[in-house]
Design a protein around this motif. Structure first.
Motif, PDB file in Angstrom:
ATOM      1  N   GLY A  28      -4.708  14.055  29.193  1.00  0.00           N
ATOM      2  CA  GLY A  28      -4.024  12.891  28.647  1.00  0.00           C
ATOM      3  C   GLY A  28      -4.725  12.369  27.413  1.00  0.00           C
ATOM      4  O   GLY A  28      -4.172  11.545  26.679  1.00  0.00           O
ATOM      5  N   GLU A  29      -5.929  12.886  27.152  1.00  0.00           N
ATOM      6  CA  GLU A  29      -6.690  12.466  25.977  1.00  0.00           C
ATOM      7  C   GLU A  29      -7.226  13.676  25.223  1.00  0.00           C
ATOM      8  O   GLU A  29      -8.283  13.621  24.598  1.00  0.00           O
ATOM      9  CB  GLU A  29      -7.830  11.524  26.388  1.00  0.00           C
ATOM     10  N   ARG A  30      -6.488  14.763  25.308  1.00  0.00           N
ATOM     11  CA  ARG A  30      -6.885  15.990  24.625  1.00  0.00           C
ATOM     12  C   ARG A  30      -6.191  16.044  23.263  1.00  0.00           C
ATOM     13  O   ARG A  30      -4.963  16.139  23.192  1.00  0.00           O
ATOM     14  CB  ARG A  30      -6.517  17.206  25.468  1.00  0.00           C
ATOM     15  N   PRO A  31      -6.954  15.972  22.174  1.00  0.00           N
ATOM     16  CA  PRO A  31      -6.350  15.923  20.840  1.00  0.00           C
ATOM     17  C   PRO A  31      -5.348  17.033  20.562  1.00  0.00           C
ATOM     18  O   PRO A  31      -4.289  16.780  19.980  1.00  0.00           O
ATOM     19  CB  PRO A  31      -7.572  16.028  19.913  1.00  0.00           C
ATOM     20  N   LYS A  32      -5.685  18.244  20.979  1.00  0.00           N
ATOM     21  CA  LYS A  32      -4.783  19.358  20.679  1.00  0.00           C
ATOM     22  C   LYS A  32      -3.432  19.211  21.386  1.00  0.00           C
ATOM     23  O   LYS A  32      -2.390  19.575  20.832  1.00  0.00           O
ATOM     24  CB  LYS A  32      -5.435  20.686  21.049  1.00  0.00           C
ATOM     25  N   ASP A  33      -3.417  18.676  22.606  1.00  0.00           N
ATOM     26  CA  ASP A  33      -2.151  18.458  23.308  1.00  0.00           C
ATOM     27  C   ASP A  33      -1.264  17.495  22.513  1.00  0.00           C
ATOM     28  O   ASP A  33      -0.052  17.713  22.370  1.00  0.00           O
ATOM     29  CB  ASP A  33      -2.402  17.886  24.700  1.00  0.00           C
ATOM     30  N   TRP A  34      -1.879  16.427  22.009  1.00  0.00           N
ATOM     31  CA  TRP A  34      -1.113  15.433  21.242  1.00  0.00           C
ATOM     32  C   TRP A  34      -0.652  16.012  19.905  1.00  0.00           C
ATOM     33  O   TRP A  34       0.486  15.773  19.477  1.00  0.00           O
ATOM     34  CB  TRP A  34      -1.963  14.186  21.017  1.00  0.00           C
ATOM     35  N   ALA A  35      -1.517  16.763  19.248  1.00  0.00           N
ATOM     36  CA  ALA A  35      -1.148  17.331  17.952  1.00  0.00           C
ATOM     37  C   ALA A  35      -0.037  18.372  18.091  1.00  0.00           C
ATOM     38  O   ALA A  35       0.905  18.396  17.291  1.00  0.00           O
ATOM     39  CB  ALA A  35      -2.375  17.954  17.288  1.00  0.00           C
ATOM     40  N   ILE A  36      -0.150  19.231  19.095  1.00  0.00           N
ATOM     41  CA  ILE A  36       0.891  20.235  19.316  1.00  0.00           C
ATOM     42  C   ILE A  36       2.220  19.565  19.652  1.00  0.00           C
ATOM     43  O   ILE A  36       3.285  19.960  19.156  1.00  0.00           O
ATOM     44  CB  ILE A  36       0.469  21.202  20.438  1.00  0.00           C
ATOM     45  N   SER A  37       2.153  18.531  20.485  1.00  0.00           N
ATOM     46  CA  SER A  37       3.369  17.786  20.819  1.00  0.00           C
ATOM     47  C   SER A  37       3.959  17.147  19.569  1.00  0.00           C
ATOM     48  O   SER A  37       5.180  17.128  19.376  1.00  0.00           O
ATOM     49  CB  SER A  37       3.067  16.712  21.863  1.00  0.00           C
ATOM     50  N   GLY A  38       3.087  16.636  18.697  1.00  0.00           N
ATOM     51  CA  GLY A  38       3.558  16.049  17.453  1.00  0.00           C
ATOM     52  C   GLY A  38       4.265  17.067  16.579  1.00  0.00           C
ATOM     53  O   GLY A  38       5.305  16.777  15.969  1.00  0.00           O
ATOM     54  N   ALA A  39       3.720  18.277  16.521  1.00  0.00           N
ATOM     55  CA  ALA A  39       4.344  19.338  15.730  1.00  0.00           C
ATOM     56  C   ALA A  39       5.711  19.709  16.299  1.00  0.00           C
ATOM     57  O   ALA A  39       6.674  19.924  15.551  1.00  0.00           O
ATOM     58  CB  ALA A  39       3.435  20.559  15.691  1.00  0.00           C
ATOM     59  N   ILE A  40       5.806  19.767  17.620  1.00  0.00           N
ATOM     60  CA  ILE A  40       7.084  20.099  18.266  1.00  0.00           C
ATOM     61  C   ILE A  40       8.117  19.019  17.997  1.00  0.00           C
ATOM     62  O   ILE A  40       9.283  19.303  17.681  1.00  0.00           O
ATOM     63  CB  ILE A  40       6.876  20.299  19.780  1.00  0.00           C
ATOM     64  N   LEU A  41       7.708  17.757  18.128  1.00  0.00           N
ATOM     65  CA  LEU A  41       8.640  16.641  17.908  1.00  0.00           C
ATOM     66  C   LEU A  41       9.127  16.614  16.459  1.00  0.00           C
ATOM     67  O   LEU A  41      10.335  16.468  16.200  1.00  0.00           O
ATOM     68  CB  LEU A  41       7.956  15.327  18.266  1.00  0.00           C
ATOM     69  N   ALA A  42       8.202  16.738  15.514  1.00  0.00           N
ATOM     70  CA  ALA A  42       8.593  16.723  14.107  1.00  0.00           C
ATOM     71  C   ALA A  42       9.465  17.930  13.772  1.00  0.00           C
ATOM     72  O   ALA A  42      10.438  17.817  13.010  1.00  0.00           O
ATOM     73  CB  ALA A  42       7.349  16.694  13.215  1.00  0.00           C
TER      74      ALA A  42
END
Length: 208
Positions: A28-42
């Motif tokens: 829940g606080e793993r930077p890569k999980d958030w960044a990858i999710s951000g790339a998918i959303l964008a």
């Protein structure tokens, strides 16, 4: 790696202080999980801005939105490459199976729904249907990755999809423009915020 091993190495949310002191990343606080999710959303926003063109309104603005979405998706990908820590999908086989299951359900539902809409001559509701399915599939995935923000994105996407259909049926505004435009803005904004959060998490972890 077994689930037990993954849990021991990368403590779950709620054990953040222990994780930081041990030099690990809480789920829940793993930077890569958030960044990858951000790339998918964008990246998804790019397609919704394109679908919005079906409504034949705001063509220039939607094109600009699609370009910004594409650039943002690339940027989030760069953030993922530059941040530290593990990727949950590569560390946790249970999370990977759950993710694959829900993505499979998502694609099947979109395919069947769009086939039905196309077959009955209601192609204008395709962007809304896809947005509804994508939004709803975010909810179980949010639990897998301990990302509450993803639940909010999913719920708002579902509301926008239903609103677009209702407004379209009433003839007040083109459903594709509403679902594609608002859906694109939601996904783009969320993608940028997710990538920014990944950077904050990475900086905070490096500071320790």
């Amino acid at each position: 790696m077994s689930n037990d091993t993954a849990t021991d190495t990368y403590p779950l949310a709620g054990t953040t202080e222990q994780a930081e002191s041990a030099g690990t990343y809480a789920l829940g606080e793993r930077p890569k999980d958030w960044a990858i999710s951000g790339a998918i959303l964008a990246g998804a926003a790019f397609f919704w801005f394109g679908w919005a063109q079906m409504g034949e309104r705001f063509g220039t603005a939607l094109t600009v939105g699609a370009i910004v979405a594409a650039v943002s998706a690339i940027g989030a990908g760069v953030v993922s490459a530059r941040t530290g820590g593990p990727v949950t999908m590569s560390e946790d086989s249970a999370a990977r199976r759950t993710y694959n299951m829900w993505v499979g359900v998502e694609f099947l539902a979109i395919f069947v729904g769009m086939g039905a809409l196309g077959g009955t001559g209601h192609t204008e509701f395709m962007p809304a249907w896809a947005l509804l399915v994508v939004g709803l599939h975010f909810i179980p995935l949010a639990k897998v990755f301990r990302m509450r923000a993803l639940t909010i994105v999913g719920l708002v996407a579902a509301v926008v999809a239903v609103l677009a259909v209702a407004v379209g049926l009433a003839g007040a505004f083109p459903a594709p423009t509403l679902a594609g435009g608002l859906g694109g803005l939601l996904l783009l904004g969320s993608g940028i915020l997710f990538a920014a959060h990944a950077l904050r998490l990475d900086r905070a972890h490096r500071a320790h």
